[in-house]
Design an enzyme around this catalytic site. Structure first.
Site, PDB file in Angstrom:
ATOM      1  N   GLU A 180     -22.856 -12.296  21.709  1.00 27.08           N
ATOM      2  CA  GLU A 180     -21.439 -12.616  21.823  1.00 27.08           C
ATOM      3  C   GLU A 180     -21.317 -14.084  22.213  1.00 27.08           C
ATOM      4  O   GLU A 180     -20.342 -14.759  21.920  1.00 27.08           O
ATOM      5  CB  GLU A 180     -20.883 -11.707  22.928  1.00 27.08           C
ATOM      6  CG  GLU A 180     -19.405 -11.644  23.014  1.00 27.08           C
ATOM      7  CD  GLU A 180     -18.936 -11.746  24.442  1.00 27.08           C
ATOM      8  OE1 GLU A 180     -19.031 -12.847  25.020  1.00 27.08           O
ATOM      9  OE2 GLU A 180     -18.470 -10.731  24.958  1.00 27.08           O
ATOM     10  N   ARG A 211     -13.593  -9.370  19.976  1.00 29.78           N
ATOM     11  CA  ARG A 211     -14.341 -10.608  20.276  1.00 29.78           C
ATOM     12  C   ARG A 211     -14.390 -11.524  19.044  1.00 29.78           C
ATOM     13  O   ARG A 211     -15.401 -12.139  18.737  1.00 29.78           O
ATOM     14  CB  ARG A 211     -15.775 -10.301  20.724  1.00 29.78           C
ATOM     15  CG  ARG A 211     -15.881  -9.501  22.011  1.00 29.78           C
ATOM     16  CD  ARG A 211     -15.369 -10.297  23.189  1.00 29.78           C
ATOM     17  NE  ARG A 211     -15.714  -9.697  24.470  1.00 29.78           N
ATOM     18  CZ  ARG A 211     -15.016  -8.730  25.086  1.00 29.78           C
ATOM     19  NH1 ARG A 211     -13.916  -8.252  24.516  1.00 29.78           N
ATOM     20  NH2 ARG A 211     -15.384  -8.275  26.259  1.00 29.78           N
ATOM     21  N   SER A 264     -20.977 -10.684  29.304  1.00 28.34           N
ATOM     22  CA  SER A 264     -21.665  -9.905  28.262  1.00 28.34           C
ATOM     23  C   SER A 264     -22.396 -10.850  27.325  1.00 28.34           C
ATOM     24  O   SER A 264     -21.782 -11.759  26.769  1.00 28.34           O
ATOM     25  CB  SER A 264     -20.677  -9.111  27.432  1.00 28.34           C
ATOM     26  OG  SER A 264     -19.922  -8.250  28.231  1.00 28.34           O
TER      27      SER A 264
HETATM   28  N1  EPU Z   1     -23.586   1.210  30.635  1.00 23.40           N
HETATM   29  C1  EPU Z   1     -24.859   1.650  30.940  1.00 23.40           C
HETATM   30  N2  EPU Z   1     -25.751   0.766  31.455  1.00 23.40           N
HETATM   31  C2  EPU Z   1     -25.439  -0.525  31.689  1.00 23.40           C
HETATM   32  C3  EPU Z   1     -24.147  -0.980  31.366  1.00 23.40           C
HETATM   33  C4  EPU Z   1     -23.241  -0.093  30.839  1.00 23.40           C
HETATM   34  O1  EPU Z   1     -25.180   2.821  30.762  1.00 23.40           O
HETATM   35  O2  EPU Z   1     -26.303  -1.255  32.179  1.00 23.40           O
HETATM   36  C5  EPU Z   1     -22.597   2.179  30.133  1.00 23.40           C
HETATM   37  C6  EPU Z   1     -21.547   2.453  31.205  1.00 23.40           C
HETATM   38  O3  EPU Z   1     -21.946   3.497  32.043  1.00 23.40           O
HETATM   39  C7  EPU Z   1     -20.347   2.831  30.381  1.00 23.40           C
HETATM   40  C8  EPU Z   1     -20.494   1.988  29.139  1.00 23.40           C
HETATM   41  O4  EPU Z   1     -21.867   1.612  29.075  1.00 23.40           O
HETATM   42  O5  EPU Z   1     -20.387   4.180  30.023  1.00 23.40           O
HETATM   43  C9  EPU Z   1     -19.582   0.784  29.116  1.00 23.40           C
HETATM   44  O6  EPU Z   1     -19.873  -0.051  30.225  1.00 23.40           O
HETATM   45  P1  EPU Z   1     -18.759  -1.032  30.868  1.00 23.40           P
HETATM   46  O7  EPU Z   1     -17.523  -0.279  31.193  1.00 23.40           O
HETATM   47  O8  EPU Z   1     -19.416  -1.789  31.960  1.00 23.40           O
HETATM   48  O9  EPU Z   1     -18.317  -1.982  29.703  1.00 23.40           O
HETATM   49  P2  EPU Z   1     -19.105  -2.675  28.498  1.00 23.40           P
HETATM   50  O10 EPU Z   1     -18.733  -1.994  27.247  1.00 23.40           O
HETATM   51  O11 EPU Z   1     -20.540  -2.800  28.822  1.00 23.40           O
HETATM   52  C10 EPU Z   1     -17.180  -4.338  27.868  1.00 23.40           C
HETATM   53  C11 EPU Z   1     -16.980  -5.798  27.699  1.00 23.40           C
HETATM   54  C12 EPU Z   1     -16.869  -6.480  29.064  1.00 23.40           C
HETATM   55  C13 EPU Z   1     -15.694  -5.867  29.784  1.00 23.40           C
HETATM   56  C14 EPU Z   1     -15.923  -4.363  29.920  1.00 23.40           C
HETATM   57  C15 EPU Z   1     -14.755  -3.614  30.525  1.00 23.40           C
HETATM   58  C16 EPU Z   1     -18.047  -6.357  25.605  1.00 23.40           C
HETATM   59  C17 EPU Z   1     -19.188  -7.043  24.938  1.00 23.40           C
HETATM   60  N3  EPU Z   1     -18.055  -6.382  26.926  1.00 23.40           N
HETATM   61  O12 EPU Z   1     -18.436  -4.138  28.501  1.00 23.40           O
HETATM   62  O13 EPU Z   1     -16.619  -7.856  28.841  1.00 23.40           O
HETATM   63  O14 EPU Z   1     -15.527  -6.450  31.066  1.00 23.40           O
HETATM   64  O15 EPU Z   1     -16.119  -3.776  28.607  1.00 23.40           O
HETATM   65  O16 EPU Z   1     -13.729  -3.471  29.593  1.00 23.40           O
HETATM   66  O17 EPU Z   1     -17.176  -5.839  24.913  1.00 23.40           O
HETATM   67  C18 EPU Z   1     -17.538 -10.042  28.660  1.00 23.40           C
HETATM   68  O18 EPU Z   1     -17.115 -10.077  27.526  1.00 23.40           O
HETATM   69  O19 EPU Z   1     -18.185 -11.000  29.159  1.00 23.40           O
HETATM   70  C19 EPU Z   1     -17.343  -8.843  29.471  1.00 23.40           C
HETATM   71  C20 EPU Z   1     -17.850  -8.717  30.688  1.00 23.40           C
END
Ligand code: EPU
Length: 336
Positions: free
Chosen positions: A332, A160, A236
């Site tokens: 972000e 990012r 995010s």
């Molecule tokens: N999780 C929770 N609770 C929540 C959300 C997530 O426990 O409310 C846990 C999930 O169970 C999982 C982990 O956190 O084990 C990761 O969750 P997720 O796969 O939804 O991805 P993220 O790390 O929360 C990032 C990006 C997203 C992108 C996803 C998929 C960032 C800041 N965000 O989210 O990007 O779509 O990975 O690759 O890196 C964005 O930038 O706007 C965005 C949506």
């Protein structure tokens, strides 16, 4: 150029601030002209407005990137190179590439925003980032009025992050176009993420096509992320924090269910969504603002929230995460 325009429909949070001027940039000549005619006005470049939080009225010119077009630069058996203008919608580009069976950006389906703003924060999802396909970024330096070409290695892409996101470069470069390379043959989609594998497994797909991967991504995103047309949000809100080994180990022993990604022997990335959920915020509403009930990393505007109300919620979350986990969450989203 329009005067005193509401920006409500130009930011995905749906914040109703006003801008002194709004310029619809449809031609590169418009940029040169604006720089010449209004040297002293503050200027801000806006793509899809999907990563900004407006805190107050904008006392200057909002320049909407509406430069359109795409062309093939070169092509061989395995690869195709395109130049895409910055005002093109990112998701439409992905869907077009998927329809041609060109591989490389299918995991980035449904990311809101425009092509010209995608490199700024090196958009990424499900194991792919735009840096993986970018070869060049074309920009106009808003101070000198000259065109600058950034090769991939000049862009300083990180998680990012890029040269365009550095505070000193804020609104310095108007990204007019981006060159990307996509695969035609000998390409295997990236399905390393567990969530994709699960969706494909449920459908009994073992070696998915580019289109099937895009469909899986769309399904996952639609199930977790609110549609900004229905409920204001900017995806995010925070970056996933990266912590040192010592803190990671102490948290991991305290919270054995904590998800993490090891990024080097001494650094670990922890999902901010998990931290925010664990701190009790998931699905919580505070008047006009709240934390999304399916993905705690997303802050939402339920109606007529102001940017400041969203900011206050963000501050409350940052403080709680510091108190609970000793981790500093960083937004972000860009505050304006
Ligand atoms: N999780 C929770 N609770 C929540 C959300 C997530 O426990 O409310 C846990 C999930 O169970 C999982 C982990 O956190 O084990 C990761 O969750 P997720 O796969 O939804 O991805 P993220 O790390 O929360 C990032 C990006 C997203 C992108 C996803 C998929 C960032 C800041 N965000 O989210 O990007 O779509 O990975 O690759 O890196 C964005 O930038 O706007 C965005 C949506």
């Amino acid at each position: 150029m329009q005067k005193n325009v509401s920006l409500k429909n130009y930011n995905s949070f749906g914040i109703a601030v006003t801008t002194k001027y709004l310029a619809d940039i449809q031609d590169i000549k418009d940029i040169y002209q604006l720089i010449k005619e209004f040297p002293d006005e503050k200027k801000m470049i806006l793509g899809g407005g999907s990563n900004v939080l407006f805190l107050k009225d904008f006392e200057g010119i909002i320049m909407l990137n509406n430069l359109k077009g795409k062309e093939v630069i070169s092509e061989d058996e395995n690869e195709v190179r395109f130049k895409i203008m910055g005002g093109e919608n990112w998701h439409n580009l992905v869907m077009w590439a998927v329809a041609q069976n060109y591989g490389g950006i299918e995991n980035l389906a449904l990311i809101p925003g425009k092509v010209g703003t995608a490199p700024i924060q090196n958009i990424g999802a499900y194991g792919v980032e735009i840096k993986d396909v970018i070869s060049q970024v074309f920009a106009i330096d808003m101070q000198t009025g000259k065109e600058v070409i950034f090769y991939k290695q000049d862009c300083q892409f990180g998680y990012r992050q890029s040269i365009f996101k550095k505070p000193e470069n804020k609104n310095k470069y108007f990204i007019t176009a981006v060159n990307i390379n996509l695969h035609k043959k000998n390409y295997t989609p990236n399905i390393q993420y567990g969530a994709i594998q699960q969706v494909l497994k449920d459908k009994n797909i073992s070696s998915p096509s580019i289109k099937q991967v895009a469909e899986a991504i769309i399904e996952i995103r639609e199930s977790k992320l609110p549609d900004p047309k229905k409920i204001g949000n900017a995806g995010s809100f925070f970056k996933n924090p990266i912590v040192d080994k010592d803190l990671f180990e102490s948290l991991a022993s305290q919270f054995p269910d904590m998800p993490f990604y090891k990024i080097s022997p001494s650094k670990y990335k922890i999902p901010a969504g998990w931290l925010i959920e664990k701190a009790g915020f998931k699905g919580k509403r505070f008047g006009a603002v709240g934390v999304h009930d399916k993905q705690a990393l997303v802050l939402v505007n339920y109606g007529n929230a102001s940017g400041t109300q969203i900011q206050e919620l963000a501050t409350m979350i940052i403080d709680k995460i510091k108190e609970h986990f000793n981790i500093d969450l960083e937004p972000e989203v860009n505050f304006v």
